[in-house]
Scaffold this motif. Structure first.
Motif, PDB file in Angstrom:
ATOM      1  N   VAL A  44       0.772  -1.054  -0.298  1.00  0.00           N
ATOM      2  CA  VAL A  44      -0.257  -0.018  -0.342  1.00  0.00           C
ATOM      3  C   VAL A  44       0.717   1.840  -0.038  1.00  0.00           C
ATOM      4  N   CYS A  45       0.688   2.315  -0.693  1.00  0.00           N
ATOM      5  CA  CYS A  45       1.222   3.930  -1.064  1.00  0.00           C
ATOM      6  C   CYS A  45       0.958   5.004  -0.609  1.00  0.00           C
ATOM      7  N   THR A  46       1.054   5.658   0.375  1.00  0.00           N
ATOM      8  CA  THR A  46       0.503   6.266   0.240  1.00  0.00           C
ATOM      9  C   THR A  46       1.404   7.578  -0.139  1.00  0.00           C
ATOM     10  N   THR A  47       0.883   9.185  -0.868  1.00  0.00           N
ATOM     11  CA  THR A  47       1.952   9.818  -1.340  1.00  0.00           C
ATOM     12  C   THR A  47       0.759  11.281  -1.111  1.00  0.00           C
ATOM     13  N   GLU A  48       1.720  12.151  -1.393  1.00  0.00           N
ATOM     14  CA  GLU A  48       0.928  13.823  -1.468  1.00  0.00           C
ATOM     15  C   GLU A  48       2.251  14.230  -2.295  1.00  0.00           C
ATOM     16  N   VAL A  49       1.628  15.280  -3.243  1.00  0.00           N
ATOM     17  CA  VAL A  49       2.158  16.395  -4.115  1.00  0.00           C
ATOM     18  C   VAL A  49       2.121  17.275  -4.188  1.00  0.00           C
ATOM     19  N   ARG A  50       3.059  18.307  -3.623  1.00  0.00           N
ATOM     20  CA  ARG A  50       3.360  19.122  -3.894  1.00  0.00           C
ATOM     21  C   ARG A  50       3.737  19.997  -5.252  1.00  0.00           C
ATOM     22  N   GLN A  51       2.526  20.667  -5.057  1.00  0.00           N
ATOM     23  CA  GLN A  51       2.697  21.783  -6.750  1.00  0.00           C
ATOM     24  C   GLN A  51       2.866  23.257  -5.698  1.00  0.00           C
ATOM     25  N   THR A  52       4.299  23.753  -6.442  1.00  0.00           N
ATOM     26  CA  THR A  52       4.500  25.481  -5.650  1.00  0.00           C
ATOM     27  C   THR A  52       4.487  26.514  -6.963  1.00  0.00           C
ATOM     28  N   PHE A  53       3.749  27.417  -7.123  1.00  0.00           N
ATOM     29  CA  PHE A  53       3.369  28.640  -8.196  1.00  0.00           C
ATOM     30  C   PHE A  53       3.476  29.568  -7.514  1.00  0.00           C
ATOM     31  N   VAL A  54       4.038  30.307  -9.081  1.00  0.00           N
ATOM     32  CA  VAL A  54       4.755  31.328  -8.455  1.00  0.00           C
ATOM     33  C   VAL A  54       4.947  32.820  -9.567  1.00  0.00           C
ATOM     34  N   ASN A  55       4.129  33.849  -8.727  1.00  0.00           N
ATOM     35  CA  ASN A  55       3.842  34.546  -9.919  1.00  0.00           C
ATOM     36  C   ASN A  55       4.836  35.731 -10.359  1.00  0.00           C
ATOM     37  N   HIS A  56       5.835  35.808 -11.427  1.00  0.00           N
ATOM     38  CA  HIS A  56       6.927  36.517 -11.854  1.00  0.00           C
ATOM     39  C   HIS A  56       6.166  37.598 -12.583  1.00  0.00           C
ATOM     40  N   HIS A  57       4.939  37.883 -12.669  1.00  0.00           N
ATOM     41  CA  HIS A  57       4.308  39.008 -13.865  1.00  0.00           C
ATOM     42  C   HIS A  57       3.598  40.902 -12.451  1.00  0.00           C
ATOM     43  N   ALA A  58       3.390  40.895 -13.479  1.00  0.00           N
ATOM     44  CA  ALA A  58       3.081  42.859 -12.850  1.00  0.00           C
ATOM     45  C   ALA A  58       1.768  42.810 -12.970  1.00  0.00           C
ATOM     46  N   ASP A  59       1.162  41.223 -12.965  1.00  0.00           N
ATOM     47  CA  ASP A  59      -0.811  40.973 -13.105  1.00  0.00           C
ATOM     48  C   ASP A  59      -0.154  39.738 -12.442  1.00  0.00           C
ATOM     49  N   VAL A  60      -1.790  40.241 -12.467  1.00  0.00           N
ATOM     50  CA  VAL A  60      -2.837  38.821 -10.631  1.00  0.00           C
ATOM     51  C   VAL A  60      -3.101  37.957 -12.505  1.00  0.00           C
ATOM     52  N   ILE A  61      -2.137  37.101 -12.454  1.00  0.00           N
ATOM     53  CA  ILE A  61      -2.705  35.981 -13.095  1.00  0.00           C
ATOM     54  C   ILE A  61      -3.186  33.938 -12.842  1.00  0.00           C
ATOM     55  N   GLU A  62      -3.462  33.461 -13.438  1.00  0.00           N
ATOM     56  CA  GLU A  62      -4.737  32.354 -12.975  1.00  0.00           C
ATOM     57  C   GLU A  62      -3.963  31.766 -14.114  1.00  0.00           C
ATOM     58  N   ALA A  63      -3.007  30.401 -13.544  1.00  0.00           N
ATOM     59  CA  ALA A  63      -2.419  28.756 -13.777  1.00  0.00           C
ATOM     60  C   ALA A  63      -2.752  27.681 -13.909  1.00  0.00           C
ATOM     61  N   THR A  64      -2.380  27.580 -14.930  1.00  0.00           N
ATOM     62  CA  THR A  64      -3.147  26.222 -15.379  1.00  0.00           C
ATOM     63  C   THR A  64      -2.239  24.890 -15.974  1.00  0.00           C
ATOM     64  N   TYR A  65      -1.762  23.970 -15.489  1.00  0.00           N
ATOM     65  CA  TYR A  65      -1.549  22.842 -15.280  1.00  0.00           C
ATOM     66  C   TYR A  65      -1.667  21.458 -15.778  1.00  0.00           C
ATOM     67  N   VAL A  66      -1.588  20.615 -16.280  1.00  0.00           N
ATOM     68  CA  VAL A  66      -2.167  19.597 -16.692  1.00  0.00           C
ATOM     69  C   VAL A  66      -0.592  18.529 -16.875  1.00  0.00           C
ATOM     70  N   PHE A  67      -1.180  17.139 -15.882  1.00  0.00           N
ATOM     71  CA  PHE A  67      -0.509  16.794 -15.096  1.00  0.00           C
ATOM     72  C   PHE A  67      -0.855  14.917 -14.799  1.00  0.00           C
ATOM     73  N   PRO A  68      -0.254  14.085 -15.123  1.00  0.00           N
ATOM     74  CA  PRO A  68      -0.359  12.458 -14.526  1.00  0.00           C
ATOM     75  C   PRO A  68      -0.282  12.397 -12.796  1.00  0.00           C
ATOM     76  N   LEU A  69      -1.387  11.478 -13.018  1.00  0.00           N
ATOM     77  CA  LEU A  69      -0.863  10.894 -11.044  1.00  0.00           C
ATOM     78  C   LEU A  69      -1.418   9.482 -11.060  1.00  0.00           C
ATOM     79  N   PRO A  70      -0.796   8.840 -10.357  1.00  0.00           N
ATOM     80  CA  PRO A  70      -1.157   6.727 -10.993  1.00  0.00           C
ATOM     81  C   PRO A  70      -2.306   6.592 -11.062  1.00  0.00           C
ATOM     82  N   ASP A  71      -3.012   6.099 -11.989  1.00  0.00           N
ATOM     83  CA  ASP A  71      -4.311   5.607 -12.064  1.00  0.00           C
ATOM     84  C   ASP A  71      -5.167   5.221 -11.256  1.00  0.00           C
ATOM     85  N   ARG A  72      -4.430   4.063 -10.458  1.00  0.00           N
ATOM     86  CA  ARG A  72      -5.087   3.059  -9.561  1.00  0.00           C
ATOM     87  C   ARG A  72      -5.145   3.943  -8.199  1.00  0.00           C
TER      88      ARG A  72
END
Length: 822
Positions: A44-72
């Motif tokens: 049995v496996c327990t996992t935590e995935v942490r994604q860190t987003f940083v806004n380097h722009h002068a504007d307010v942003i909305e970030a979209t990221y498509v990524f995989p995880l173990p399907d089971r």
């Protein structure tokens, strides 16, 4: 101990090959780091995935990221951290969760939305990130670890590979922000086709992976990995494995170890739900490695994917695999071999099912040896012809073997068209890739009562072929069912358990509507190879460790229901049940989503935030050989001292505690100074293993390079870009720009292509492609000005001609619009 080289630490010289942010003309990309923390206990496996987003722009942003995880794995929690605020996500029906997210964004609140688009493919959207702000979103999940013939496999995917998308384009608004448009065969293709970094682009994301392996009573021996850039140390119960800093998110990470077949037995365990009102049962059936079984003659059809995405080592491995399947057949069997892309070819002398004589097998192997990669993956046509080649034949096993990387976008179309027919035979899928579409290949095998095997290198193919031959043979048991007091028969998951093969355990989950009593038993029923009934009575015990069987059952149940939906069952009650199971047991599905809203804080800005799509890596090519087992590595002198052990533990602890470094531009003076230090000659990196305790202390020896190592990414200049890839992409955009004049709204269509040209310009600048940015800039400016006037059509024609001239010398444009990535 296995020492970590000092130059791999995050506080050392770490240029854009793994730690820096990627600069484009419009600013840096938002995803700064991905950290994976996995703990394996037993199976049995327990996992935590942490994604860190940083806004380097002068504007307010909305970030979209498509990524995989173990399907089971069951995704059970979303948490958003902003400064000292922690916001827990809630799970809701997908439309309602989106509405909550959109309302929060409109009101100026920061919010995060996690959606599952396919089994194993997810989209994270984080909105209203203010200038200079850092937002971390974590996902917690749990699931089973696979074991087969005593070999345990842990896999964690890191990239969604480009997929072939057939069908006619759909007009109107697209489902997502991807680079591939929606089609009638894949209505959500734009949600699973993120932008892809072109050759020469530095890695924009810092990746950290740490895996703790505890055998949980099972041995952990002969530990080995699919990548060489890992360091490991042995612990009292197993191993602690750390991925070296500086690696890219471009392949699946795979660990394998031997647990010993003798330690596994047939068992039935239960665990209470979180609220204590009900419970989940897990029944594992494990036949012995050498189970006696009656073999039946077989009709075998081999489908070999020869599409463009199979180019290189994958095509070589696929040909070898197909040939070895042919060699395993006996004179009692019949077979057919089909190679497919957007055409289907068979050996000239073998038009259909033929007897597996020596002459026929030789002709098939000779044909397979000449197959090379070319067009697009038209799997629907190939499956249709393959199934037509397998007419019902009483007394014979019907077997379909599919050898592919599975990189298609029309998965649901395949299941809807062939799901019922696949259920009448056995389907075996062999996935060959370093970023394989494992979820789809497992779904196919599940429909066909077969098995799926994954191969990430030619060396792994040699290890796997024995298992593949064994699986294609007659199974030990089929048609499994579990029955017992207080169990709910309709809630068994998977609804149709796979066949049981020698040495390969099968786990079936069931639900108790109340807590079971002591000394309870369950009955397992099945069929032997000759069709005779089989049953066994198994005592039920409470799980010895805190195993979350509830979430595992819910994930398996949801997968069953989603497959029924994909196969054409559109009953509204089915969708309602998926949502109900998902929300009741807090497990993400394609019909639900997690949403987190930071309602206590309002971002200053106003209006819709600027959308930024995070590009993904191109899948890595396979190495020339598998790395040696982690437990077999040595330093140059063969000595590892207590000093090594202390230094290793200090560095690992330091890595775990170190915050993500502030990304720097590749043009900054500090970056250039550190890059020049990194380019200075020095020892190469390697790994080592602990020697006997009696070895006397000595000075640490210099590490040596080991077989299978790739050139390290961190601390070194980025490779020279492949200009041809950029010019081929430019040719495709020129074709699209030309085609825009025939669209329903020509000016809007041309504007969309113009935006993609601007993205190509940014990529070419960031990768320092020679000459192209200077040639492309005036054309984009000219077209931008023209689209604001009525006389834009003439300018567009001139720009199309100029773009085609710039792309002169690029590889020919593929015949199908969406087959470029293939």
């Amino acid at each position: 101990m296995i020492p970590i080289p000092v130059d791999s630490l995050p506080d050392r010289a770490c240029p854009a090959g793994g730690w820096g942010a990627l600069d484009t003309a419009r600013g840096r990309l938002p995803l700064a780091a991905v950290d994976v923390e996995a703990r394996i206990v037993g199976l049995v496996c327990t996992t935590e995935v942490r994604q860190t987003f940083v806004n380097h722009h002068a504007d307010v942003i909305e970030a979209t990221y498509v990524f995989p995880l173990p399907d089971r794995h069951a995704v059970q929690r979303l948490r958003m951290v902003v400064g000292d605020r922690v916001i827990e996500g809630v799970i809701d029906e997908r439309g309602a969760a989106r509405a909550t997210y959109e309302a929060a964004i409109a009101e100026g609140h920061r919010a995060a939305l996690a959606e599952e688009d396919r089994a194993g493919v997810f989209t994270m959207t984080v909105g209203n990130i203010g200038p200079g702000e850092v937002v971390t979103v974590s996902l917690a999940m749990s699931g089973p670890v696979l074991i087969d013939d005593g070999e345990v496999t842990w896999t964690f995917p890191l990239v969604v590979a480009p997929r072939y998308c057939p069908g006619a384009p759909l007009p109107g608004e697209q489902a997502g922000l991807g680079i591939v448009g929606d089609t009638d065969a894949a209505p959500d293709a734009s949600r699973i086709s993120p932008p892809v970094l072109l050759p020469g682009m530095p890695s924009p994301v810092r990746l950290g992976v740490r895996v703790t392996i505890d055998g949980g009573g099972l041995p952990v021996a002969n530990l080995r990995a699919s990548v060489a850039e890992l360091d490991a140390r042995q612990t009292s119960g197993g191993w602690s494995v750390v991925l070296r800093p500086g690696q890219r998110l471009d392949q699946d990470l795979i660990l394998r170890w031997d647990a010993g077949g003798a330690a596994m037995t047939t068992s039935a365990v239960w665990a209470p739900d979180a609220d204590g009102a009900a419970a989940t049962l897990a029944v594992t059936i494990l036949p012995p490695l050498a189970s006696a079984r009656a073999s039946r003659p077989r009709d075998v059809v081999i489908l070999l994917d020869r599409s463009g995405s199979m180019e290189g080592w994958k095509m070589v491995a696929a040909r070898r695999a197909a040939a070895r399947v042919v060699d395993s057949l006996t004179a009692r069997d019949r077979f057919a071999a089909l190679a497919f892309d957007d055409r289907i070819e068979t050996p000239p002398a073998l038009p259909g099912l033929v007897d597996a004589t020596d002459r026929h097998r030789f002709a098939a192997v000779e044909f397979l040896a000449r197959v090379d990669s070319r067009g697009g993956t038209e799997l629907v046509h190939a499956l249709g012809q393959g199934l037509a080649t397998l007419p019902p034949a009483p007394g014979r096993d019907q077997v379909l073997v599919l050898i592919t990387d599975g990189q298609i976008a029309n998965e649901d179309q395949v299941l809807a068209q062939f799901g019922a027919r696949l259920g009448e035979l056995r389907v075996f899928t062999l996935g060959i890739d370093r970023a394989v579409n494992a979820a789809f290949l497992r779904r196919l095998a599940g429909f066909g009562d077969g098995a799926c095997e994954l191969v990430e290198s030619e060396d792994r193919l040699d290890e796997a072929m024995g298992t593949i031959h064994q699986r294609i043979a007659t199974p030990v048991l089929t048609r499994l069912e579990v029955a017992g007091a207080s169990l709910v028969p309709t809630l068994q998951a998977p609804r149709r358990p796979p066949a049981v093969f020698a040495g390969a355990p099968v786990t079936i989950y069931q639900r108790y509507h109340r807590l079971p009593s002591e000394r309870q038993t369950v009955d397992v029923f099945g069929r032997l190879p000759d069709g005779a009934p089989w049953n066994a009575t198994i005592p039920v015990t409470r799980a010895a460790i805190a195993v979350d069987l509830e979430a595992t059952w819910a994930r398996a149940r949801i997968r069953d229901l989603e497959d029924r939906y994909a196969a054409g069952d559109t009953n509204p009650a089915l969708c309602e049940e998926i949502v109900q199971v998902s929300k009741a047991h807090r497990v993400l599905s394609r019909f639900t989503a997690f949403v987190a809203v930071d309602g206590a804080h309002t971002v200053v800005g106003g209006g819709r935030p600027r959308q930024v799509r995070q590009p993904v890596e191109r899948p890595a090519a396979a190495p020339t050989g598998m790395p040696p087992a982690l437990g077999q590595m040595r330093t140059q002198s063969g000595i590892v001292t207590p000093a090594h052990q202390a230094e290793y533990e200090r560095l690992v602890d330091k890595w775990a505690a170190a915050p993500a470094p502030v990304p720097r531009s590749p043009t900054s003076p500090a970056f250039k100074a550190e890059a020049s230090k990194a380019d200075a000659p020095g020892p190469s990196r390697s790994r080592s293993a602990p020697p006997p305790p009696s070895v006397p202390p000595t000075a640490p020896p210099p590490p040596t390079a080991m077989r299978g190592d790739r050139a390290p990414h961190a601390g070194f200049a980025a490779p020279s870009p492949d200009t041809q890839a950029y010019r081929q992409r430019l040719r495709l955009l020129a074709d699209d720009l030309d085609a825009s004049t025939r669209a329903a709204d020509p000016q809007e269509a041309a504007a969309r292509v113009l935006a993609r040209l601007a993205e190509l310009l940014d990529d070419a600048r960031a990768a320092a492609v020679p000459d192209l940015p200077g040639q492309l800039t005036p054309l984009i400016e000219e077209l931008t000005q023209a689209l604001a006037t009525r006389a834009w059509a003439r300018t567009l024609a001139r720009v199309v001609t100029a773009l085609r001239e710039l792309s002169d010398g690029a590889p020919p444009t593929p015949p199908r619009r969406r087959s470029f990535w293939k």
